[in-house]
Design a protein around this motif. Structure first.
Motif, short mmCIF file in Angstrom:
data_model
loop_
_atom_site.label_atom_id
_atom_site.label_comp_id
_atom_site.label_asym_id
_atom_site.label_seq_id
_atom_site.Cartn_x
_atom_site.Cartn_y
_atom_site.Cartn_z
N THR A 1 15.81 -2.79 2.11
CA THR A 1 15.07 -3.26 1.14
C THR A 1 13.65 -3.42 1.14
OG1 THR A 1 17.35 -4.73 0.26
CG2 THR A 1 14.99 -5.17 -0.64
N VAL A 2 12.69 -2.96 0.14
CA VAL A 2 11.42 -2.79 0.52
C VAL A 2 10.95 -4.40 0.58
CG1 VAL A 2 9.18 -2.23 -0.45
CG2 VAL A 2 11.11 -0.77 -0.58
N SER A 3 10.18 -4.71 1.53
CA SER A 3 9.73 -6.09 1.67
C SER A 3 8.29 -6.41 1.18
CB SER A 3 9.89 -6.83 2.99
OG SER A 3 9.21 -6.23 4.02
N THR A 4 7.57 -5.44 1.73
CA THR A 4 6.18 -5.31 1.20
C THR A 4 5.60 -4.16 1.27
OG1 THR A 4 5.23 -5.68 3.30
CG2 THR A 4 5.64 -7.87 2.09
N VAL A 5 4.47 -3.80 0.41
CA VAL A 5 3.87 -2.37 0.29
C VAL A 5 2.42 -2.81 0.36
CG1 VAL A 5 3.34 -0.29 -0.86
CG2 VAL A 5 5.68 -1.51 -1.22
N ASP A 6 1.76 -2.07 1.69
CA ASP A 6 0.35 -2.34 1.93
C ASP A 6 -0.38 -1.39 1.03
OD1 ASP A 6 -2.07 -2.82 2.93
OD2 ASP A 6 -1.64 -2.00 4.86
N TRP A 7 -0.57 -1.97 -0.16
CA TRP A 7 -1.24 -1.09 -1.27
C TRP A 7 -2.75 -0.58 -0.81
CZ3 TRP A 7 2.23 0.71 -4.38
CH2 TRP A 7 3.31 -0.13 -4.74
N HIS A 8 -3.39 -1.61 -0.03
CA HIS A 8 -4.63 -1.21 0.51
C HIS A 8 -4.79 -0.02 1.29
CE1 HIS A 8 -6.02 -4.87 -1.70
NE2 HIS A 8 -5.09 -5.40 -1.15
N ALA A 9 -3.68 0.30 1.87
CA ALA A 9 -3.82 1.53 2.87
C ALA A 9 -3.46 2.81 2.14
CB ALA A 9 -2.56 1.23 4.13
N LEU A 10 -3.41 2.68 0.95
CA LEU A 10 -2.82 3.90 0.01
C LEU A 10 -4.07 4.02 -0.83
CD1 LEU A 10 0.68 3.20 -0.97
CD2 LEU A 10 0.16 4.42 0.57
N SER A 11 -4.24 5.40 -1.18
CA SER A 11 -5.13 5.64 -2.40
C SER A 11 -4.56 5.21 -3.71
CB SER A 11 -5.66 7.35 -2.21
OG SER A 11 -4.39 8.30 -2.65
N GLU A 12 -5.51 5.10 -4.81
CA GLU A 12 -5.18 4.91 -5.97
C GLU A 12 -4.19 5.78 -6.45
OE1 GLU A 12 -6.89 4.45 -10.46
OE2 GLU A 12 -8.37 4.11 -8.72
N PRO A 13 -4.23 7.29 -6.17
CA PRO A 13 -3.22 8.02 -6.83
C PRO A 13 -1.73 7.77 -6.06
CG PRO A 13 -4.99 9.32 -6.61
CD PRO A 13 -5.36 7.96 -6.18
N GLU A 14 -1.95 7.57 -4.78
CA GLU A 14 -0.58 7.32 -3.84
C GLU A 14 0.04 6.20 -4.47
OE1 GLU A 14 -2.02 9.41 0.29
OE2 GLU A 14 -2.51 7.21 -0.10
#
Length: 91
Positions: free
Chosen positions: A23-36
Motif C-alpha cells: 500500500t502506498v504510504s507516501t509519495v515524494d512529490w518534490h522529487a518528481l517533475s510536474e508532468p510526472e
C-alpha cells in the motif's frame, strides 16, 4: 519476540519484492517533475492505493512495471523510487 521487527517498514516501490503487494504510504512529490506527478495522480496513484511490483528491467536503471489497481503501468526507475510502499503483511 521483537515487536519492532513485526511492524513492516515502508520501502521504495522500486525495491518492493516482485509479486508482493503493498500500500502506498507516501509519495515524494518534490522529487518528481510536474508532468510526472500529474501522470501519477491521473493514474490514481496516491497514498492508500494498493500496488504490486510485476517486473524490473534487466538493466539497473531501466523502467519497472507495476500494478496499480487493475492497471499495469510502466514507470521510470526514479519515479518508482519516489513512491514509498508499506508491504502487505504475510498472513
Amino acid at each position: 519476540m521483537n515487536v519492532a521487527a513485526a511492524i513492516p517498514q515502508p520501502v521504495r516501490l522500486a525495491q518492493l519484492p516482485r509479486l508482493k503487494p503493498g500500500t502506498v504510504s507516501t509519495v515524494d512529490w518534490h522529487a518528481l517533475s510536474e508532468p510526472e506527478g500529474r501522470r501519477l495522480r491521473e493514474l490514481g496513484l496516491d497514498e492508500g492505493v494498493e500496488v504490486e511490483m510485476l517486473h524490473r528491467s534487466v538493466l539497473g536503471g531501466g523502467p519497472v512495471a507495476c500494478r496499480i489497481g487493475r492497471m499495469t503501468v510502466a514507470l521510470r526507475r526514479h519515479v518508482a523510487a519516489a513512491i514509498h510502499v508499506l508491504p502487505t503483511a504475510a498472513s
